[in-house]
Write a protein that holds these residues in place. Structure first.
Motif, PDB file in Angstrom:
ATOM      1  N   GLU A 176     104.279  50.979 -22.873  1.00  0.00           N
ATOM      2  CA  GLU A 176     105.004  51.228 -24.125  1.00  0.00           C
ATOM      3  C   GLU A 176     104.678  50.167 -25.168  1.00  0.00           C
ATOM      4  O   GLU A 176     104.404  50.480 -26.331  1.00  0.00           O
ATOM      5  CB  GLU A 176     106.508  51.238 -23.842  1.00  0.00           C
ATOM      6  CG  GLU A 176     107.378  51.551 -25.053  1.00  0.00           C
ATOM      7  CD  GLU A 176     107.398  53.022 -25.400  1.00  0.00           C
ATOM      8  OE1 GLU A 176     107.793  53.354 -26.533  1.00  0.00           O
ATOM      9  OE2 GLU A 176     107.009  53.833 -24.540  1.00  0.00           O
ATOM     10  N   SER A 177     104.699  48.896 -24.763  1.00  0.00           N
ATOM     11  CA  SER A 177     104.481  47.819 -25.729  1.00  0.00           C
ATOM     12  C   SER A 177     103.043  47.794 -26.225  1.00  0.00           C
ATOM     13  O   SER A 177     102.781  47.467 -27.387  1.00  0.00           O
ATOM     14  CB  SER A 177     104.839  46.466 -25.103  1.00  0.00           C
ATOM     15  OG  SER A 177     104.036  46.197 -23.971  1.00  0.00           O
ATOM     16  N   SER A 178     102.084  48.135 -25.357  1.00  0.00           N
ATOM     17  CA  SER A 178     100.688  48.141 -25.790  1.00  0.00           C
ATOM     18  C   SER A 178     100.423  49.255 -26.795  1.00  0.00           C
ATOM     19  O   SER A 178      99.588  49.113 -27.688  1.00  0.00           O
ATOM     20  CB  SER A 178      99.756  48.297 -24.583  1.00  0.00           C
ATOM     21  OG  SER A 178      99.949  49.553 -23.947  1.00  0.00           O
ATOM     22  N   GLU A 179     101.141  50.364 -26.651  1.00  0.00           N
ATOM     23  CA  GLU A 179     100.991  51.448 -27.626  1.00  0.00           C
ATOM     24  C   GLU A 179     101.481  51.004 -28.997  1.00  0.00           C
ATOM     25  O   GLU A 179     100.851  51.281 -30.024  1.00  0.00           O
ATOM     26  CB  GLU A 179     101.770  52.680 -27.161  1.00  0.00           C
ATOM     27  CG  GLU A 179     101.610  53.879 -28.089  1.00  0.00           C
ATOM     28  CD  GLU A 179     102.361  55.101 -27.589  1.00  0.00           C
ATOM     29  OE1 GLU A 179     102.385  56.114 -28.310  1.00  0.00           O
ATOM     30  OE2 GLU A 179     102.922  55.030 -26.481  1.00  0.00           O
ATOM     31  N   LYS A 180     102.607  50.287 -29.027  1.00  0.00           N
ATOM     32  CA  LYS A 180     103.116  49.764 -30.294  1.00  0.00           C
ATOM     33  C   LYS A 180     102.143  48.737 -30.874  1.00  0.00           C
ATOM     34  O   LYS A 180     101.920  48.698 -32.089  1.00  0.00           O
ATOM     35  CB  LYS A 180     104.490  49.124 -30.074  1.00  0.00           C
ATOM     36  CG  LYS A 180     105.588  50.113 -29.720  1.00  0.00           C
ATOM     37  CD  LYS A 180     105.887  51.046 -30.874  1.00  0.00           C
ATOM     38  CE  LYS A 180     107.134  51.883 -30.615  1.00  0.00           C
ATOM     39  NZ  LYS A 180     107.024  52.727 -29.423  1.00  0.00           N
ATOM     40  N   ALA A 181     101.570  47.904 -30.002  1.00  0.00           N
ATOM     41  CA  ALA A 181     100.601  46.906 -30.474  1.00  0.00           C
ATOM     42  C   ALA A 181      99.385  47.583 -31.092  1.00  0.00           C
ATOM     43  O   ALA A 181      98.840  47.118 -32.104  1.00  0.00           O
ATOM     44  CB  ALA A 181     100.170  46.005 -29.317  1.00  0.00           C
ATOM     45  N   LEU A 182      98.959  48.698 -30.499  1.00  0.00           N
ATOM     46  CA  LEU A 182      97.816  49.434 -31.040  1.00  0.00           C
ATOM     47  C   LEU A 182      98.146  50.011 -32.413  1.00  0.00           C
ATOM     48  O   LEU A 182      97.317  49.963 -33.334  1.00  0.00           O
ATOM     49  CB  LEU A 182      97.421  50.549 -30.074  1.00  0.00           C
ATOM     50  CG  LEU A 182      96.174  51.368 -30.442  1.00  0.00           C
ATOM     51  CD1 LEU A 182      94.954  50.467 -30.554  1.00  0.00           C
ATOM     52  CD2 LEU A 182      95.939  52.466 -29.408  1.00  0.00           C
ATOM     53  N   ARG A 183      99.353  50.527 -32.573  1.00  0.00           N
ATOM     54  CA  ARG A 183      99.760  51.069 -33.875  1.00  0.00           C
ATOM     55  C   ARG A 183      99.828  49.961 -34.928  1.00  0.00           C
ATOM     56  O   ARG A 183      99.400  50.149 -36.072  1.00  0.00           O
ATOM     57  CB  ARG A 183     101.126  51.757 -33.749  1.00  0.00           C
ATOM     58  CG  ARG A 183     101.122  52.971 -32.847  1.00  0.00           C
ATOM     59  CD  ARG A 183     100.344  54.128 -33.456  1.00  0.00           C
ATOM     60  NE  ARG A 183     100.286  55.259 -32.539  1.00  0.00           N
ATOM     61  CZ  ARG A 183      99.289  55.476 -31.692  1.00  0.00           C
ATOM     62  NH1 ARG A 183      98.262  54.632 -31.653  1.00  0.00           N
ATOM     63  NH2 ARG A 183      99.291  56.512 -30.889  1.00  0.00           N
ATOM     64  N   VAL A 184     100.373  48.819 -34.539  1.00  0.00           N
ATOM     65  CA  VAL A 184     100.440  47.686 -35.469  1.00  0.00           C
ATOM     66  C   VAL A 184      99.042  47.260 -35.886  1.00  0.00           C
ATOM     67  O   VAL A 184      98.781  46.962 -37.060  1.00  0.00           O
ATOM     68  CB  VAL A 184     101.198  46.506 -34.820  1.00  0.00           C
ATOM     69  CG1 VAL A 184     101.059  45.248 -35.666  1.00  0.00           C
ATOM     70  CG2 VAL A 184     102.665  46.844 -34.631  1.00  0.00           C
ATOM     71  N   MET A 185      98.117  47.250 -34.916  1.00  0.00           N
ATOM     72  CA  MET A 185      96.752  46.835 -35.224  1.00  0.00           C
ATOM     73  C   MET A 185      96.071  47.828 -36.152  1.00  0.00           C
ATOM     74  O   MET A 185      95.294  47.438 -37.038  1.00  0.00           O
ATOM     75  CB  MET A 185      95.955  46.705 -33.917  1.00  0.00           C
ATOM     76  CG  MET A 185      94.779  45.754 -34.007  1.00  0.00           C
ATOM     77  SD  MET A 185      95.314  44.075 -34.365  1.00  0.00           S
ATOM     78  CE  MET A 185      94.509  43.773 -35.923  1.00  0.00           C
ATOM     79  N   GLN A 186      96.350  49.106 -35.989  1.00  0.00           N
ATOM     80  CA  GLN A 186      95.770  50.114 -36.875  1.00  0.00           C
ATOM     81  C   GLN A 186      96.265  49.935 -38.307  1.00  0.00           C
ATOM     82  O   GLN A 186      95.485  49.998 -39.266  1.00  0.00           O
ATOM     83  CB  GLN A 186      96.113  51.514 -36.357  1.00  0.00           C
ATOM     84  CG  GLN A 186      95.393  51.873 -35.059  1.00  0.00           C
ATOM     85  CD  GLN A 186      95.916  53.152 -34.436  1.00  0.00           C
ATOM     86  OE1 GLN A 186      96.996  53.632 -34.781  1.00  0.00           O
ATOM     87  NE2 GLN A 186      95.158  53.720 -33.503  1.00  0.00           N
ATOM     88  N   MET A 229      95.416  47.315 -43.886  1.00  0.00           N
ATOM     89  CA  MET A 229      95.820  46.269 -44.826  1.00  0.00           C
ATOM     90  C   MET A 229      94.694  45.268 -45.059  1.00  0.00           C
ATOM     91  O   MET A 229      94.476  44.813 -46.191  1.00  0.00           O
ATOM     92  CB  MET A 229      97.066  45.553 -44.296  1.00  0.00           C
ATOM     93  CG  MET A 229      98.308  46.419 -44.249  1.00  0.00           C
ATOM     94  SD  MET A 229      99.692  45.580 -43.454  1.00  0.00           S
ATOM     95  CE  MET A 229      99.866  44.142 -44.495  1.00  0.00           C
ATOM     96  N   VAL A 230      93.968  44.924 -44.001  1.00  0.00           N
ATOM     97  CA  VAL A 230      92.859  43.972 -44.140  1.00  0.00           C
ATOM     98  C   VAL A 230      91.749  44.560 -45.002  1.00  0.00           C
ATOM     99  O   VAL A 230      91.160  43.863 -45.840  1.00  0.00           O
ATOM    100  CB  VAL A 230      92.325  43.571 -42.754  1.00  0.00           C
ATOM    101  CG1 VAL A 230      91.015  42.795 -42.879  1.00  0.00           C
ATOM    102  CG2 VAL A 230      93.354  42.729 -42.011  1.00  0.00           C
TER     103      VAL A 230
END
Length: 273
Positions: free
Chosen positions: A164-174, A179-180
């Motif tokens: 679950e947490s890695s999926e959220k991390a992937l969304r944040v990274m996307q 933004m970058v």
């Protein structure tokens, strides 16, 4: 039941840890050592490739290659405990710094938006009376509230498990990637319109240490012209204040345990990304 994650999700976790420092490490380094800081940041990032290679090699030597297991097998239990303690201290230190820095960015954006809106007459008079002028938010309190909220949210996500947490991390990274890209495009437009100032070379003459950067040396005669008197020592101090840019590499050892088969191949892919 065990669950494993892909190398994309593993890379997202590491990038969230590593990338969070990118938004403030350069500013901290420049404040400490002067305008030559970007050169030292680049040097630290090049050095991080060798550190990353060591992490990949050490993690591949152990089936459940977390930091404690790797260090314990290689150097013994005492150093393993010290390493894990240092790692926990790193997380406790950089986590709030990242959260507060992000909160300051957001508070600054809100205040700048209010100023721009006020200059165009878009702010109602009632809000002017309420704030005794142009509306603004308190940067410090906004940063603290944001940092606490983000920390609590991701702690709650981590309690759900790595999947679950890695999926959220992937969304944040996307989202961060978008933004970058916008930031880089905006920077390119700014350079084309306003030009740029070349970054001073990392020579002893260009190193300007702040009192905080000198530490106990600021009370000695060495505080004046330290870099010129002790060129190598001054450069080492400069690198020391830039090493924060490398924070996050240790996450590779943490996600290695959760990687799907083939573990080593996926670990290498995550390290490259």
């Amino acid at each position: 039941m065990l669950t494993f994650i892909s190398y994309w999700r593993a890379a997202a976790i590491v990038l969230n840890d590593l990338g969070s420092s990118a938004f403030y490490a350069a500013g901290i380094a420049e404040q400490a050592i002067g305008k030559s800081a970007p050169w030292f940041i680049v040097g630290v990032m090049l050095f991080s490739f060798t550190v990353r290679a060591v992490y990949v090699e050490s993690c591949s030597m152990f089936v459940r290659g977390g930091v404690y297991r790797v260090v314990k097998e290689a150097l013994g239990g005492t150093l393993a405990k010290i390493s894990v303690s240092a790692l926990m201290f790193d997380y406790i230190l950089t986590g709030p710094i990242s959260g507060v820095s992000a909160g300051q960015y957001i508070a600054g954006l809100i205040n700048d938006t209010f100023i721009t809106a006020d200059s165009h007459g878009w702010i109602p008079r009632s809000m002017h009376l309420m704030f005794h002028g142009t509306p603004r938010v308190d940067v410090n309190w906004t940063s603290v509230v944001f940092a606490v909220a983000v920390t609590m949210y991701f702690w709650w996500q981590n309690t759900k498990g790595i999947q679950e947490s890695s999926e959220k991390a992937l969304r944040v990274m996307q989202i961060t990637t978008v933004m970058v890209v916008i930031l880089l495009a905006w920077s390119a437009v700014t350079l084309l319109k306003q030009g740029y100032q070349p970054v001073p070379l990392p020579t002893p003459d260009n190193l300007k240490f702040s009192p905080e950067a000198l530490g106990f040396l600021k009370h000695t005669d060495l505080a004046h012209d330290l870099a010129r008197k002790f060129g190598l020592f001054g450069i080492l101090i400069a690198f020391g204040h830039s090493v924060l840019a490398m924070s996050g590499e240790e996450s590779l050892a943490q996600v290695n345990r959760e990687l799907a088969h083939p573990k080593l191949k996926n670990l290498k892919r995550a390290a490259i990304i």
